[in-house]
Design a protein around this motif. Structure first.
Motif, PDB file in Angstrom:
ATOM      1  N   LEU A  98       0.833  -1.194   0.000  1.00 17.63           N
ATOM      2  CA  LEU A  98       0.000   0.000   0.000  1.00 17.63           C
ATOM      3  C   LEU A  98       0.873   1.251   0.000  1.00 17.63           C
ATOM      4  O   LEU A  98       0.559   2.245  -0.674  1.00 17.63           O
ATOM      5  CB  LEU A  98      -0.925  -0.001   1.217  1.00 17.63           C
ATOM      6  CG  LEU A  98      -1.938   1.149   1.295  1.00 17.63           C
ATOM      7  CD1 LEU A  98      -2.764   1.252   0.015  1.00 17.63           C
ATOM      8  CD2 LEU A  98      -2.848   0.991   2.513  1.00 17.63           C
ATOM      9  N   GLY A  99       1.979   1.192   0.715  1.00 13.98           N
ATOM     10  CA  GLY A  99       2.918   2.307   0.664  1.00 13.98           C
ATOM     11  C   GLY A  99       3.442   2.532  -0.741  1.00 13.98           C
ATOM     12  O   GLY A  99       3.613   3.673  -1.181  1.00 13.98           O
ATOM     13  N   ALA A 100       3.675   1.432  -1.467  1.00 12.65           N
ATOM     14  CA  ALA A 100       4.209   1.535  -2.827  1.00 12.65           C
ATOM     15  C   ALA A 100       3.211   2.194  -3.782  1.00 12.65           C
ATOM     16  O   ALA A 100       3.572   3.071  -4.571  1.00 12.65           O
ATOM     17  CB  ALA A 100       4.592   0.146  -3.341  1.00 12.65           C
ATOM     18  N   ILE A 101       1.944   1.784  -3.714  1.00 12.85           N
ATOM     19  CA  ILE A 101       0.986   2.381  -4.660  1.00 12.85           C
ATOM     20  C   ILE A 101       0.672   3.837  -4.289  1.00 12.85           C
ATOM     21  O   ILE A 101       0.364   4.653  -5.160  1.00 12.85           O
ATOM     22  CB  ILE A 101      -0.315   1.555  -4.786  1.00 12.85           C
ATOM     23  CG1 ILE A 101      -1.097   1.509  -3.466  1.00 12.85           C
ATOM     24  CG2 ILE A 101      -0.007   0.151  -5.278  1.00 12.85           C
ATOM     25  CD1 ILE A 101      -2.471   0.879  -3.609  1.00 12.85           C
ATOM     26  N   LEU A 102       0.789   4.174  -2.992  1.00 11.10           N
ATOM     27  CA  LEU A 102       0.619   5.577  -2.615  1.00 11.10           C
ATOM     28  C   LEU A 102       1.808   6.414  -3.070  1.00 11.10           C
ATOM     29  O   LEU A 102       1.646   7.581  -3.455  1.00 11.10           O
ATOM     30  CB  LEU A 102       0.435   5.699  -1.100  1.00 11.10           C
ATOM     31  CG  LEU A 102      -0.955   5.312  -0.587  1.00 11.10           C
ATOM     32  CD1 LEU A 102      -0.944   5.113   0.914  1.00 11.10           C
ATOM     33  CD2 LEU A 102      -1.979   6.391  -0.968  1.00 11.10           C
ATOM     34  N   ALA A 103       3.000   5.837  -3.038  1.00 14.07           N
ATOM     35  CA  ALA A 103       4.170   6.548  -3.568  1.00 14.07           C
ATOM     36  C   ALA A 103       4.014   6.776  -5.067  1.00 14.07           C
ATOM     37  O   ALA A 103       4.318   7.870  -5.574  1.00 14.07           O
ATOM     38  CB  ALA A 103       5.444   5.752  -3.288  1.00 14.07           C
ATOM     39  N   ALA A 104       3.508   5.765  -5.768  1.00 18.23           N
ATOM     40  CA  ALA A 104       3.244   5.924  -7.201  1.00 18.23           C
ATOM     41  C   ALA A 104       2.178   6.989  -7.448  1.00 18.23           C
ATOM     42  O   ALA A 104       2.273   7.785  -8.395  1.00 18.23           O
ATOM     43  CB  ALA A 104       2.813   4.590  -7.805  1.00 18.23           C
ATOM     44  N   GLY A 105       1.169   7.016  -6.571  1.00 21.98           N
ATOM     45  CA  GLY A 105       0.138   8.046  -6.670  1.00 21.98           C
ATOM     46  C   GLY A 105       0.705   9.438  -6.453  1.00 21.98           C
ATOM     47  O   GLY A 105       0.305  10.398  -7.122  1.00 21.98           O
ATOM     48  N   GLY A 106       1.635   9.573  -5.523  1.00 19.08           N
ATOM     49  CA  GLY A 106       2.285  10.863  -5.289  1.00 19.08           C
ATOM     50  C   GLY A 106       3.090  11.317  -6.492  1.00 19.08           C
ATOM     51  O   GLY A 106       3.109  12.508  -6.834  1.00 19.08           O
ATOM     52  N   MET A 107       3.760  10.381  -7.144  1.00 21.41           N
ATOM     53  CA  MET A 107       4.505  10.715  -8.359  1.00 21.41           C
ATOM     54  C   MET A 107       3.555  11.160  -9.468  1.00 21.41           C
ATOM     55  O   MET A 107       3.811  12.151 -10.173  1.00 21.41           O
ATOM     56  CB  MET A 107       5.335   9.508  -8.805  1.00 21.41           C
ATOM     57  CG  MET A 107       6.429   9.125  -7.817  1.00 21.41           C
ATOM     58  SD  MET A 107       7.103   7.460  -8.091  1.00 21.41           S
ATOM     59  CE  MET A 107       7.873   7.677  -9.701  1.00 21.41           C
ATOM     60  N   ALA A 108       2.440  10.441  -9.609  1.00 20.49           N
ATOM     61  CA  ALA A 108       1.444  10.815 -10.623  1.00 20.49           C
ATOM     62  C   ALA A 108       0.847  12.185 -10.320  1.00 20.49           C
ATOM     63  O   ALA A 108       0.609  12.994 -11.229  1.00 20.49           O
ATOM     64  CB  ALA A 108       0.334   9.757 -10.673  1.00 20.49           C
ATOM     65  N   SER A 109       0.604  12.461  -9.046  1.00 19.30           N
ATOM     66  CA  SER A 109       0.061  13.750  -8.642  1.00 19.30           C
ATOM     67  C   SER A 109       0.999  14.888  -9.035  1.00 19.30           C
ATOM     68  O   SER A 109       0.566  15.906  -9.598  1.00 19.30           O
ATOM     69  CB  SER A 109      -0.176  13.773  -7.131  1.00 19.30           C
ATOM     70  OG  SER A 109      -0.538  15.055  -6.681  1.00 19.30           O
ATOM     71  N   SER A 110       2.273  14.722  -8.749  1.00 12.64           N
ATOM     72  CA  SER A 110       3.248  15.768  -9.070  1.00 12.64           C
ATOM     73  C   SER A 110       3.318  16.027 -10.571  1.00 12.64           C
ATOM     74  O   SER A 110       3.377  17.182 -11.010  1.00 12.64           O
ATOM     75  CB  SER A 110       4.636  15.356  -8.553  1.00 12.64           C
ATOM     76  OG  SER A 110       4.611  15.143  -7.158  1.00 12.64           O
ATOM     77  N   LEU A 111       3.297  14.957 -11.363  1.00 11.72           N
ATOM     78  CA  LEU A 111       3.345  15.111 -12.818  1.00 11.72           C
ATOM     79  C   LEU A 111       2.088  15.801 -13.345  1.00 11.72           C
ATOM     80  O   LEU A 111       2.165  16.681 -14.208  1.00 11.72           O
ATOM     81  CB  LEU A 111       3.505  13.743 -13.484  1.00 11.72           C
ATOM     82  CG  LEU A 111       4.817  13.002 -13.220  1.00 11.72           C
ATOM     83  CD1 LEU A 111       4.768  11.607 -13.863  1.00 11.72           C
ATOM     84  CD2 LEU A 111       5.999  13.790 -13.757  1.00 11.72           C
ATOM     85  N   GLY A 112       0.932  15.383 -12.830  1.00 10.70           N
ATOM     86  CA  GLY A 112      -0.323  15.959 -13.299  1.00 10.70           C
ATOM     87  C   GLY A 112      -0.457  17.428 -12.950  1.00 10.70           C
ATOM     88  O   GLY A 112      -0.898  18.241 -13.776  1.00 10.70           O
TER      89      GLY A 112
END
Length: 442
Positions: free
Chosen positions: A271-285
């Motif tokens: 769950l930490g991993a997919i939230l980290a991926a979500g944070g990366m996607a958020s920054s890009l978006g």
């Protein structure tokens, strides 16, 4: 030759995604709130601040945009209401604030990427530069590709958060327990910094209007999309902070490691991993959406002769202001050297000054053009608008006072922001020196 209008306009559901990323992009960046406000004040500040800071801004932007849904948005409104000089101030301030704002997101991307690549911090600047220039390329392709990417990244941001919320609530017997909320015992510097973090996570409602001519049925689309996005943002923020409080995550750990650490505490490493991926996607978006909005402002100012004409040049194929996009990206490439907390203070301080001109423009147009068609009109008299404008001003000056009262880089950042605001008059004088006819403008 310009492409047919239909081919270059985005649809309402894409507009919701662009608005979501322009003003929020998810709760990533709210982690510091608990460190400053604590469990007993964070929710209160999170819910009250947008009512005083965002709601007046949203209604102001909607009324002005319904009157003038044009490329350049807030710059055009202020210029029309207050004259060319103040229009220049508005464009200049918001242009600078967006440089600062944009510089935050590549840095956040690196922070979340460190979950997968612990040594990436050593390569922070090259990674940030890759993000900056990849986004520049995407924006040169046009608003439709940016809208499609924003829609995809929205799903990448929201999906992990939904999983986090569901698991956290299930883990605690199907409910969320929120401690009693009070500001008692919260120091003034901490209160001011708490306001800054919430204000930063909720700003940019005027930025979404700079490409109004590239939106299908802009008046109706903006009204619906803006209120949908605001509701979505507030629900996401509330659950994010409530889950963090209930999970009992250490404030310093949450400050340093963010939502990936919360995910690991609630559901484990996956769950930490997919939230980290979500944070990366958020920054890009967020970066792509904000660059889209800011690149239209210098184009509009250049068309009026206030900035060099080259900024008004459109790409021969994609019909986008590619010179403006490249210039913005160059400036942001240098801004990434600032520390994150100081960037945030500069960002909100400069943005608030520009927003104040929009409130003044709204009131001025109510007086000077009372009969102009307004498909959306705030249900307040002119006197009521003046009183309502005091709410965001109050929040703004309390936050600024908190920055001056804080230790460390807060004072330096606040002073730098004030110095940046003063450059508008300097460059206005340069414009008048080169083009004396502007001296005759109000």
């Amino acid at each position: 030759m310009q492409q047919p209008a239909l081919n270059r306009k985005i649809k309402p559901f894409q507009l919701v995604a662009l608005i979501f990323f322009t003003v929020s992009g998810g709760p990533y960046g709210l982690e510091q709130l608990l460190a400053y406000a604590g469990n007993h004040a964070a929710i209160l500040i999170l819910l009250i601040t947008p009512l005083l800071w965002d709601v007046p801004a949203i209604f102001t932007v909607m009324e002005l945009n319904c009157m003038m849904p044009v490329t350049g948005g807030y710059y055009k409104w202020v210029k029309h209401a207050l004259g060319t000089r103040w229009g220049f101030y508005e464009g200049w301030w918001t242009w600078i604030y967006t440089f600062v704002d944009l510089a935050i997101y590549p840095v956040l991307f690196v922070g979340y990427a460190s979950f997968f690549f612990p040594g990436i911090e050593a390569y922070r600047i090259p990674v940030c530069l890759c993000i900056i220039w990849a986004s520049a390329g995407l924006n040169i392709l046009g608003i439709v590709p940016v809208g499609r990417v924003a829609l995809f990244l929205s799903a990448a941001v929201l999906s992990p958060l939904i999983v986090l919320y569901v698991m956290a609530i299930y883990k605690h017997g199907g409910s969320l327990t929120i401690p009693h909320q009070t500001l008692h015992g919260l120091s003034f510097p901490s209160f001011g910094m708490s306001l800054y973090f919430v204000m930063w996570n909720c700003l940019g409602w005027d930025n979404i209007t700079t490409y109004a001519e590239e939106v299908e049925k802009p008046v109706r689309s903006y009204l619906r999309a803006t209120f949908i996005a605001f509701a979505l943002v507030m629900v996401i923020y509330f659950f994010a902070v409530a889950v963090a409080i209930q999970a009992g995550i250490g404030h310093q750990l949450f400050f340093d490691k963010g939502f990936p650490a919360l995910g690991e505490l609630v559901g484990g490493h996956w769950l930490g991993a997919i939230l980290a991926a979500g944070g990366m996607a958020s920054s890009l978006g967020i970066y792509a959406a904000v660059l889209l909005s800011v690149s239209r402002v210098p184009k509009a100012m250049a068309a009026d002769g206030l900035l060099p004409k080259k900024l008004n040049i459109l790409h021969s194929r994609f019909r986008t202001p590619y010179v403006s996009i490249v210039l913005c990206s160059l400036v942001v490439s240098f801004m990434i050297l600032w520390p994150l907390a100081e960037l945030l203070i500069i960002d909100v301080t400069v943005y608030g000054a520009g927003l104040s001109l929009e409130y003044i423009s709204l009131i001025r147009l109510r007086i000077s053009e009372p009969d102009t068609k307004r498909p959306f009109k705030i249900p307040l008299s002119t006197a009521g608008l003046c009183i309502a404008a005091l709410l965001p001003f109050g929040v703004y000056f309390i936050a600024l006072g908190g920055a001056f009262a804080s230790e460390g880089g807060g004072v330096k950042a606040a002073l730098f922001a004030i110095a940046v605001l003063s450059t508008a008059e300097l460059f206005w004088q340069v414009v008048c020196w080169r083009k004396p006819h502007f001296r005759r403008h109000r």
